[in-house]
Write a protein that holds these residues in place. Structure first.
Motif, short mmCIF file in Angstrom:
data_model
loop_
_atom_site.label_atom_id
_atom_site.label_comp_id
_atom_site.label_asym_id
_atom_site.label_seq_id
_atom_site.Cartn_x
_atom_site.Cartn_y
_atom_site.Cartn_z
N ARG A 1 0.83 -1.21 0.00
CA ARG A 1 0.00 0.00 0.00
C ARG A 1 0.87 1.26 0.00
O ARG A 1 0.52 2.26 -0.63
CB ARG A 1 -0.96 -0.01 1.19
CG ARG A 1 -2.13 -0.97 1.02
CD ARG A 1 -3.25 -0.68 2.02
NE ARG A 1 -4.45 -1.40 1.66
CZ ARG A 1 -4.83 -2.56 2.19
NH1 ARG A 1 -4.06 -3.12 3.12
NH2 ARG A 1 -5.94 -3.15 1.80
N GLU A 2 1.99 1.22 0.72
CA GLU A 2 2.92 2.36 0.67
C GLU A 2 3.38 2.62 -0.75
O GLU A 2 3.40 3.77 -1.23
CB GLU A 2 4.14 2.09 1.56
CG GLU A 2 3.87 2.13 3.05
CD GLU A 2 5.11 1.77 3.86
OE1 GLU A 2 6.12 1.35 3.25
OE2 GLU A 2 5.07 1.89 5.10
N ALA B 1 3.81 10.79 -0.10
CA ALA B 1 2.63 9.94 -0.11
C ALA B 1 1.94 9.86 1.25
O ALA B 1 0.75 9.55 1.33
CB ALA B 1 3.00 8.53 -0.59
N ARG C 1 0.63 4.04 -2.95
CA ARG C 1 0.41 5.47 -2.71
C ARG C 1 1.47 6.31 -3.41
O ARG C 1 1.17 7.38 -3.93
CB ARG C 1 0.39 5.76 -1.21
CG ARG C 1 -0.89 5.34 -0.50
CD ARG C 1 -0.97 5.94 0.89
NE ARG C 1 0.07 5.43 1.77
CZ ARG C 1 -0.06 4.36 2.55
NH1 ARG C 1 -1.20 3.68 2.55
NH2 ARG C 1 0.92 3.97 3.34
N HIS D 1 -1.97 12.43 -4.93
CA HIS D 1 -2.83 11.50 -5.66
C HIS D 1 -2.12 11.15 -6.96
O HIS D 1 -2.40 11.73 -8.01
CB HIS D 1 -4.20 12.12 -5.93
CG HIS D 1 -5.10 12.13 -4.74
ND1 HIS D 1 -6.29 12.83 -4.70
CD2 HIS D 1 -5.00 11.51 -3.53
CE1 HIS D 1 -6.87 12.65 -3.53
NE2 HIS D 1 -6.11 11.86 -2.81
N ARG E 1 -6.82 0.23 -5.28
CA ARG E 1 -6.29 1.56 -5.58
C ARG E 1 -6.95 2.15 -6.83
O ARG E 1 -7.22 3.36 -6.88
CB ARG E 1 -4.77 1.48 -5.77
CG ARG E 1 -4.07 2.83 -5.89
CD ARG E 1 -4.24 3.67 -4.65
NE ARG E 1 -3.40 4.86 -4.69
CZ ARG E 1 -3.43 5.83 -3.79
NH1 ARG E 1 -4.26 5.75 -2.76
NH2 ARG E 1 -2.63 6.88 -3.89
#
Length: 307
Positions: A134-135, A247, A138, A302, A179
């Motif tokens: 997830r890091e 992020a 992002r 984003h 995502r």
């Protein structure tokens, strides 16, 4: 005009070329080109990449064009065209996601075995790997292959490999789709897109500008000279740790300098960087000293995936 239209796809050819967001004209040219040994097929994926969704064309000179597309994990279809033009028409229609692009063609299912579902890793392992992926999602720069490798290697210790390749792919695809769903809620131009515009403007002004360049400042400073184009006076970049900071909402640190090493040129580069960021609609914090990094803040990170 159609030939100038940019398509939200990435094309990879057998001979190793990659075309990101090609024009309609370029995609048609590629279809017409394939056929020689070592250059007989091309694979097209959407931007952002969607797991189990792609189109591909195979052609050998003096033979038909085999067109295949996969619409989901379960749906994989093919057809044959006699010449390049209808093949290119179909591929452009697929790339545009035109309604009914495939309606006038007879399609045959491609036989294939569905990959077996694999058990999830142990909960503790899964949670740690998910957090890391997830890091990286992002940050927005990794493609699915890179994420698969990261998931598989993250907790390796000696000969112990707690995540198998199949488990890594399954986990990454699930988080990737999550995502993509988040991205659907983003409206308009994002701050990372504004940053890219600023870097493109700086490149046009003779500043070597690189996003997500190397792993750290030491490596970036050592390697940025290799990116220098003729006539470039200075550089600006941020490395992957800077991207990770952005992020999580810490702003983005930009590192810059002069290829002649002088404080005067370095300061001039800094002023150009701040001006380009401001012109792109971003807020830059800098005290004017050539010894101080530039920080882009506030910043909503984003970063849209490509894959």
């Amino acid at each position: 005009m159609e030939i100038d239209e940019i398509l939200a796809v990435k094309v990879q050819t057998e001979n190793g070329e990659t075309y990101t967001r090609p024009s309609v004209a370029t995609l048609r040219e590629l279809v017409n080109r394939i056929g020689r040994r070592g250059d007989r097929f091309l694979v097209v994926q959407r931007i952002p990449d969607v797991p189990d969704v792609f189109a591909q064309v195979w052609h050998k000179r003096r033979s038909d064009y085999q067109f295949e597309y996969r619409a989901s994990r379960e749906v994989f279809l093919c057809t044959v065209y006699a010449t390049a033009d209808p093949t290119a028409d179909a591929l452009v229609g697929w790339a545009r996601q035109e309604e009914g692009w495939d309606a006038k063609t007879a399609w045959t299912p491609v036989g294939f075995d569905l990959p077996a579902q694999v058990p999830e890793p142990a909960d503790e392992v899964r949670e740690q790997v998910e957090a890391r992926i997830r890091e990286l999602l992002r940050c927005g720069y990794a493609d699915r292959d890179t994420l698969n490798e990261a998931a598989e290697e993250y907790l390796v210790s000696g000969k112990e490999r707690p995540v198998s390749p199949a488990q890594a792919r399954q986990l990454v695809d699930r988080l990737w789709l999550e995502r993509l769903a988040e991205m659907q809620t983003w409206q308009g131009t994002t701050d990372p897109e504004r940053l890219t515009r600023a870097f493109e403007a700086l490149t046009a002004q003779g500043i070597t500008a690189r996003e997500n360049f190397t792993c750290c400042r030491n490596c970036g400073t050592a390697e940025i000279g290799g990116e220098r184009a003729d006539g470039d006076r200075g550089f600006v970049y941020f490395h992957s740790q800077c991207a990770e900071g952005a992020a999580v909402g810490s702003g983005l640190t930009l590192l810059y300098g002069a290829f002649d090493g002088s404080a005067e040129t370095t300061a001039a580069v800094g002023h150009k960087v701040v001006a380009a960021l401001t012109e792109a609609g971003l807020s830059a914090q800098w005290d004017g000293s050539p010894d101080t990094a530039i920080t882009v803040t506030p910043l909503t990170w984003h970063k849209r995936l490509v894959g």
